[in-house]
Design a protein around this motif. Sequence first.
Motif, PDB file in Angstrom:
ATOM      1  N   MET B   1      13.921   0.135   1.448  1.00 28.40           N
ATOM      2  CA  MET B   1      12.549  -0.056   1.175  1.00 28.40           C
ATOM      3  C   MET B   1      12.307  -1.200   0.267  1.00 28.40           C
ATOM      4  O   MET B   1      13.309  -1.636  -0.348  1.00 28.40           O
ATOM      5  N   GLU B   2      11.339  -2.137   0.771  1.00 24.73           N
ATOM      6  CA  GLU B   2      11.195  -3.580   0.090  1.00 24.73           C
ATOM      7  C   GLU B   2      10.876  -3.231  -1.428  1.00 24.73           C
ATOM      8  O   GLU B   2       9.741  -2.596  -1.621  1.00 24.73           O
ATOM      9  N   SER B   4      11.286  -6.365  -3.640  1.00 21.64           N
ATOM     10  CA  SER B   4      10.930  -7.404  -4.280  1.00 21.64           C
ATOM     11  C   SER B   4       9.372  -8.107  -4.586  1.00 21.64           C
ATOM     12  O   SER B   4       8.747  -7.434  -3.383  1.00 21.64           O
ATOM     13  N   THR B   5       9.056  -8.941  -5.205  1.00 20.74           N
ATOM     14  CA  THR B   5       7.576  -8.975  -5.249  1.00 20.74           C
ATOM     15  C   THR B   5       7.625 -10.531  -5.246  1.00 20.74           C
ATOM     16  O   THR B   5       8.566 -11.276  -5.299  1.00 20.74           O
TER      17      THR B   5
END
Lengths: 207, 114
Positions: B1-2, B4-5
């Motif tokens: 699941m991603e 990072s922002t």
Amino acid sequence: MTDIDLEARPATTSPPSTRRTRRIPGEEGTWIFIFGDMCVFAVFFCVFLHARISDPVGFARDQAELNQNFGAINTVLLLVSSLFIVLTMRVIHSSNAVMRAKAPVFIAAAWLCGAGFLVIKGFEYAEKVHHGITPQTSDFFMYYFVLTGLHAFHLVLGLALLVVLFVMSRKPELSKGQFAFFEGGACFWHMVDLLWLVLFPLIFLVR
Amino acid sequence: METSTTPAPSTSETFDAAHPDVRTPAELLRSSASAVWVFLVLATVVSWALGTDHGFVESTRTASLIVLVVAFVKVRFVGLYFMELKDAPLPLRALIEAYCLVVCCLTIGFYLAG
């Protein structure tokens, strides 16, 4: 998960300053869905024109019952809504907070244009039913209701998607995954526009 | 699941190539997509005129063929400039070009057979 870093540089010997960065808008899976949908509609375009071969006079007579002005206004409405989505994609990257804040406004405007399309389509259907025209009336009207109805269904899905994009656009920041989804959603909306750009001439204008 | 922002998209090098930092309303409208949009609206008006006896082409068949070709030119422009496939990897760009060409030829073929 695929993200926006997914890019392929062209095999070129041109200097870095002129080299274009090639990248996939949205996620790869989005494009399988979009092109799959476009191919399904391509088959529908051909099936419609194939049916026309066996009864060109009947198709021309029935087509004369359609209101081309409704179709043209709807085309412009979808083009305006697409422009708002293009503008959204431009301001979503802005470092200027005022410009960045326009993103949800543009999405809301695009949504209203899409809703306007549905309202006009509703008027159009009501006018047909009022004149006793239904999908059972003829082959032409069967295709008319099925094709425009399927497109309207995609438009409703697109409107739901725009609501999600509206909520996302109000966030101060998006993760890479969220941004890929955002871009994919914008492309889906453009696909809804793109399909109508063929359906309108095919059903309303080609004689 | 991603997880990072992207704090400020405009500061990311990845975004900059395809999406320049737009800081003023003038910069917002100054793009090839805006010019393409004007063309799309004008092409719609021309197609409407050709398909409703307001046209300047006497032959219905010729007018219809023009309307069909214009429709797929419009589809190509939406794909390249609105969906941003202009700067997509070549296989994806080729896909939209092939779609326009093949489906345009097919519809014209079926139309002429009618």
